[in-house]
Design a protein around this motif. Structure first.
Motif, PDB file in Angstrom:
ATOM      1  N   ARG A  74      -0.508   7.016 -16.116  1.00 31.96           N
ATOM      2  CA  ARG A  74       0.466   6.885 -15.044  1.00 31.96           C
ATOM      3  C   ARG A  74      -0.102   5.936 -13.986  1.00 31.96           C
ATOM      4  O   ARG A  74      -1.298   5.969 -13.676  1.00 31.96           O
ATOM      5  CB  ARG A  74       0.728   8.272 -14.442  1.00 31.96           C
ATOM      6  CG  ARG A  74       1.568   8.302 -13.180  1.00 31.96           C
ATOM      7  CD  ARG A  74       2.998   7.922 -13.436  1.00 31.96           C
ATOM      8  NE  ARG A  74       3.830   8.259 -12.260  1.00 31.96           N
ATOM      9  CZ  ARG A  74       4.975   7.692 -11.973  1.00 31.96           C
ATOM     10  NH1 ARG A  74       5.472   6.752 -12.760  1.00 31.96           N
ATOM     11  NH2 ARG A  74       5.674   8.060 -10.918  1.00 31.96           N
ATOM     12  N   GLN A  75       0.762   5.083 -13.406  1.00 29.42           N
ATOM     13  CA  GLN A  75       0.307   4.163 -12.369  1.00 29.42           C
ATOM     14  C   GLN A  75      -0.155   4.937 -11.122  1.00 29.42           C
ATOM     15  O   GLN A  75       0.144   6.110 -10.948  1.00 29.42           O
ATOM     16  CB  GLN A  75       1.445   3.205 -11.970  1.00 29.42           C
ATOM     17  CG  GLN A  75       2.028   2.421 -13.113  1.00 29.42           C
ATOM     18  CD  GLN A  75       3.320   3.012 -13.621  1.00 29.42           C
ATOM     19  OE1 GLN A  75       3.480   4.219 -13.689  1.00 29.42           O
ATOM     20  NE2 GLN A  75       4.260   2.150 -13.983  1.00 29.42           N
ATOM     21  N   GLU A  76      -0.867   4.239 -10.261  1.00 28.52           N
ATOM     22  CA  GLU A  76      -1.304   4.824  -9.000  1.00 28.52           C
ATOM     23  C   GLU A  76      -0.413   4.363  -7.859  1.00 28.52           C
ATOM     24  O   GLU A  76       0.105   3.240  -7.877  1.00 28.52           O
ATOM     25  CB  GLU A  76      -2.744   4.398  -8.698  1.00 28.52           C
ATOM     26  CG  GLU A  76      -3.778   4.958  -9.643  1.00 28.52           C
ATOM     27  CD  GLU A  76      -5.171   4.543  -9.210  1.00 28.52           C
ATOM     28  OE1 GLU A  76      -5.867   5.356  -8.575  1.00 28.52           O
ATOM     29  OE2 GLU A  76      -5.557   3.389  -9.480  1.00 28.52           O
ATOM     30  N   ASP A  77      -0.281   5.200  -6.854  1.00 27.93           N
ATOM     31  CA  ASP A  77       0.556   4.848  -5.710  1.00 27.93           C
ATOM     32  C   ASP A  77       0.000   3.636  -4.957  1.00 27.93           C
ATOM     33  O   ASP A  77       0.748   2.926  -4.286  1.00 27.93           O
ATOM     34  CB  ASP A  77       0.670   6.050  -4.754  1.00 27.93           C
ATOM     35  CG  ASP A  77       1.765   5.851  -3.720  1.00 27.93           C
ATOM     36  OD1 ASP A  77       2.949   5.967  -4.072  1.00 27.93           O
ATOM     37  OD2 ASP A  77       1.426   5.548  -2.545  1.00 27.93           O
ATOM     38  N   ARG A  78      -1.279   3.365  -5.093  1.00 31.10           N
ATOM     39  CA  ARG A  78      -1.841   2.196  -4.400  1.00 31.10           C
ATOM     40  C   ARG A  78      -1.460   0.882  -5.094  1.00 31.10           C
ATOM     41  O   ARG A  78      -1.682  -0.199  -4.552  1.00 31.10           O
ATOM     42  CB  ARG A  78      -3.365   2.311  -4.284  1.00 31.10           C
ATOM     43  CG  ARG A  78      -4.106   2.400  -5.599  1.00 31.10           C
ATOM     44  CD  ARG A  78      -5.602   2.569  -5.373  1.00 31.10           C
ATOM     45  NE  ARG A  78      -6.303   2.886  -6.610  1.00 31.10           N
ATOM     46  CZ  ARG A  78      -7.623   3.013  -6.686  1.00 31.10           C
ATOM     47  NH1 ARG A  78      -8.365   2.829  -5.610  1.00 31.10           N
ATOM     48  NH2 ARG A  78      -8.200   3.315  -7.834  1.00 31.10           N
ATOM     49  N   SER A  79      -0.887   0.976  -6.300  1.00 34.94           N
ATOM     50  CA  SER A  79      -0.455  -0.250  -6.974  1.00 34.94           C
ATOM     51  C   SER A  79       1.065  -0.331  -7.116  1.00 34.94           C
ATOM     52  O   SER A  79       1.608  -1.406  -7.346  1.00 34.94           O
ATOM     53  CB  SER A  79      -1.086  -0.353  -8.366  1.00 34.94           C
ATOM     54  OG  SER A  79      -0.658   0.708  -9.199  1.00 34.94           O
ATOM     55  N   LEU A  80       1.750   0.793  -6.995  1.00 34.74           N
ATOM     56  CA  LEU A  80       3.211   0.842  -7.089  1.00 34.74           C
ATOM     57  C   LEU A  80       3.714   1.943  -6.160  1.00 34.74           C
ATOM     58  O   LEU A  80       3.072   2.994  -6.055  1.00 34.74           O
ATOM     59  CB  LEU A  80       3.658   1.176  -8.513  1.00 34.74           C
ATOM     60  CG  LEU A  80       3.865   0.038  -9.501  1.00 34.74           C
ATOM     61  CD1 LEU A  80       4.026   0.608 -10.905  1.00 34.74           C
ATOM     62  CD2 LEU A  80       5.087  -0.776  -9.135  1.00 34.74           C
ATOM     63  N   PRO A  81       4.853   1.743  -5.509  1.00 35.83           N
ATOM     64  CA  PRO A  81       5.406   2.807  -4.658  1.00 35.83           C
ATOM     65  C   PRO A  81       6.055   3.896  -5.523  1.00 35.83           C
ATOM     66  O   PRO A  81       7.233   3.851  -5.846  1.00 35.83           O
ATOM     67  CB  PRO A  81       6.439   2.080  -3.796  1.00 35.83           C
ATOM     68  CG  PRO A  81       6.822   0.875  -4.572  1.00 35.83           C
ATOM     69  CD  PRO A  81       5.638   0.499  -5.416  1.00 35.83           C
ATOM     70  N   LEU A  82       5.244   4.894  -5.897  1.00 38.12           N
ATOM     71  CA  LEU A  82       5.703   5.882  -6.874  1.00 38.12           C
ATOM     72  C   LEU A  82       6.706   6.874  -6.303  1.00 38.12           C
ATOM     73  O   LEU A  82       7.300   7.647  -7.046  1.00 38.12           O
ATOM     74  CB  LEU A  82       4.495   6.629  -7.451  1.00 38.12           C
ATOM     75  CG  LEU A  82       3.488   5.754  -8.220  1.00 38.12           C
ATOM     76  CD1 LEU A  82       2.355   6.600  -8.762  1.00 38.12           C
ATOM     77  CD2 LEU A  82       4.177   4.996  -9.352  1.00 38.12           C
ATOM     78  N   ARG A  83       6.900   6.871  -5.001  1.00 40.54           N
ATOM     79  CA  ARG A  83       7.917   7.749  -4.425  1.00 40.54           C
ATOM     80  C   ARG A  83       9.309   7.144  -4.504  1.00 40.54           C
ATOM     81  O   ARG A  83      10.286   7.750  -4.067  1.00 40.54           O
ATOM     82  CB  ARG A  83       7.547   8.114  -2.986  1.00 40.54           C
ATOM     83  CG  ARG A  83       6.480   9.195  -2.937  1.00 40.54           C
ATOM     84  CD  ARG A  83       5.907   9.438  -1.550  1.00 40.54           C
ATOM     85  NE  ARG A  83       5.016  10.580  -1.564  1.00 40.54           N
ATOM     86  CZ  ARG A  83       3.774  10.575  -2.041  1.00 40.54           C
ATOM     87  NH1 ARG A  83       3.291   9.454  -2.557  1.00 40.54           N
ATOM     88  NH2 ARG A  83       3.022  11.652  -2.033  1.00 40.54           N
ATOM     89  N   GLY A  84       9.390   5.966  -5.063  1.00 42.09           N
ATOM     90  CA  GLY A  84      10.679   5.360  -5.365  1.00 42.09           C
ATOM     91  C   GLY A  84      10.821   5.227  -6.873  1.00 42.09           C
ATOM     92  O   GLY A  84       9.821   5.121  -7.595  1.00 42.09           O
ATOM     93  N   LYS A  85      12.051   5.228  -7.352  1.00 42.53           N
ATOM     94  CA  LYS A  85      12.280   5.027  -8.785  1.00 42.53           C
ATOM     95  C   LYS A  85      12.434   3.525  -9.025  1.00 42.53           C
ATOM     96  O   LYS A  85      13.542   3.010  -9.213  1.00 42.53           O
ATOM     97  CB  LYS A  85      13.511   5.809  -9.242  1.00 42.53           C
ATOM     98  CG  LYS A  85      13.281   7.323  -9.269  1.00 42.53           C
ATOM     99  CD  LYS A  85      14.531   8.091  -9.623  1.00 42.53           C
ATOM    100  CE  LYS A  85      14.934   7.959 -11.071  1.00 42.53           C
ATOM    101  NZ  LYS A  85      14.067   8.741 -11.980  1.00 42.53           N
ATOM    102  N   ILE A  86      11.308   2.818  -8.953  1.00 43.27           N
ATOM    103  CA  ILE A  86      11.293   1.365  -9.082  1.00 43.27           C
ATOM    104  C   ILE A  86      11.400   0.994 -10.560  1.00 43.27           C
ATOM    105  O   ILE A  86      10.617   1.457 -11.399  1.00 43.27           O
ATOM    106  CB  ILE A  86      10.007   0.778  -8.472  1.00 43.27           C
ATOM    107  CG1 ILE A  86       9.836   1.248  -7.015  1.00 43.27           C
ATOM    108  CG2 ILE A  86      10.025  -0.744  -8.563  1.00 43.27           C
ATOM    109  CD1 ILE A  86      10.965   0.875  -6.094  1.00 43.27           C
ATOM    110  N   SER A  87      12.358   0.131 -10.877  1.00 38.73           N
ATOM    111  CA  SER A  87      12.655  -0.132 -12.279  1.00 38.73           C
ATOM    112  C   SER A  87      11.458  -0.700 -13.040  1.00 38.73           C
ATOM    113  O   SER A  87      11.209  -0.327 -14.192  1.00 38.73           O
ATOM    114  CB  SER A  87      13.864  -1.064 -12.398  1.00 38.73           C
ATOM    115  OG  SER A  87      13.623  -2.305 -11.772  1.00 38.73           O
ATOM    116  N   GLY A  88      10.705  -1.582 -12.407  1.00 34.66           N
ATOM    117  CA  GLY A  88       9.574  -2.200 -13.085  1.00 34.66           C
ATOM    118  C   GLY A  88       8.517  -1.205 -13.531  1.00 34.66           C
ATOM    119  O   GLY A  88       7.795  -1.447 -14.515  1.00 34.66           O
TER     120      GLY A  88
END
Length: 303
Positions: A145-159
């Motif tokens: 699973r990605q980390e929040d420091r590399s992707l905003p995981l509190r959003g359902k970002i399509s990428g």
């Protein structure tokens, strides 16, 4: 073949689903710069002129928050108004799923979020059970699973869902139904598009929001219901080996609802699932507007 609802909301108007089309040069298609939501609706079992949506306000709030990560100001009340109109115009007669989507709609080629046009559409499809209600077999994914420091995981970002796609296909192609992803610390995070719960000695346990999970709305609902049923609830890091010896394991999500896990890799779990069954029965009653205590979770729309 999916059966789509006849009308979509596209470019600020309602059009036939087949006419809601994007250019192949659309920015979000190339860079994953979109964010989506998903919520279920059902015809009211007691009133055929009503459709019931589960926690519409929370879904709209989360999508509005996701829009902020894309530098797009889209208020939750705007999203809610569009979805309400969408349901009224489509008048669905069976269980269905709504997919609202925010995206960078320009035709440019530079990856960016500033000085670029954004837009918002909504479509829907008929949807029964996403996963087998009898239970699924899971494996641990080789993808993390990605980390929040590399992707905003509190959003359902399509990428971000490339990881989910890789994990899901890996699971299915190797003979399982679903994947469970660990985070970069080696702790259980979530499934390909669902949160994970385990039961040990009568206690309901789930990875906390510090474990790189999506803050699921069904997850939040289950935590509230469990506390109301006097089930002990703990949010904490969960080790991989705990799933092998858990009394019960289940997945939760808007599409999956509550889906029991039958097997984790080579470890078969008990067919007795008293807490899973109790929570699933209660959640079903709530979504069908049969529980007065949770009336404010269910939005009835006249169609």
């Amino acid at each position: 073949m999916h059966s789509f609802l006849p009308l979509a909301y596209f470019k600020n108007q309602f059009v036939p689903f087949e006419q809601a089309n994007l250019s192949i040069a659309t920015h979000a298609l190339h860079y994953g710069t979109g964010a989506f939501g998903g919520l279920r609706g059902i015809p009211n079992p007691e009133n055929p002129d009503q459709v019931l949506l589960f926690r519409l306000d929370r879904h709209c709030q989360r999508l509005s928050h996701s829009a902020k990560f894309l530098m797009f100001d889209l208020p939750a009340n705007k999203i809610q108004a569009v979805i309400t109109d969408f349901v009224k115009k489509n008048r669905p007669k069976t269980s269905f799923y709504i997919r609202p989507f925010i995206y960078t709609s320009d035709l440019g080629i530079a990856p960016r979020l500033h000085n670029i046009e954004k837009d918002f559409f909504v479509y829907g499809l008929e949807l029964g059970d996403y996963l087998s209600p009898d239970g699924v077999n899971c494996r641990f994914s080789s993808w993390y699973r990605q980390e929040d420091r590399s992707l905003p995981l509190r959003g359902k970002i399509s990428g971000a869902y490339i990881t989910s796609s890789l994990a899901k296909t890996e699971a299915v192609e190797s003979g399982f139904d679903e994947a469970i992803l660990l985070n970069t610390q080696g702790k259980v995070s979530e499934a390909s598009g669902m949160n994970v719960f385990i039961v040990r000695n009568g206690e309901l346990i789930t990875p906390g929001c510090d474990q790189d999970i999506l803050e699921g709305i069904t997850r939040d609902s289950i935590l509230t219901i469990a506390k109301d049923l006097d089930i002990k609830v703990t949010e904490r890091p969960v080790d991989k080996t705990e799933l092998y010896i858990a009394d019960e394991v289940f997945l939760s999500g808007t599409a999956a609802k509550i889906t029991p896990v039958k097997r984790i890799e080579t470890y078969t779990l008990s067919e007795e699932r008293p807490i899973t069954d109790k929570l699933r029965e209660k959640l079903t009653a709530i979504t069908e507007n049969q529980d007065p205590k949770y009336k404010d979770w269910v939005f009835a729309i006249s169609v």
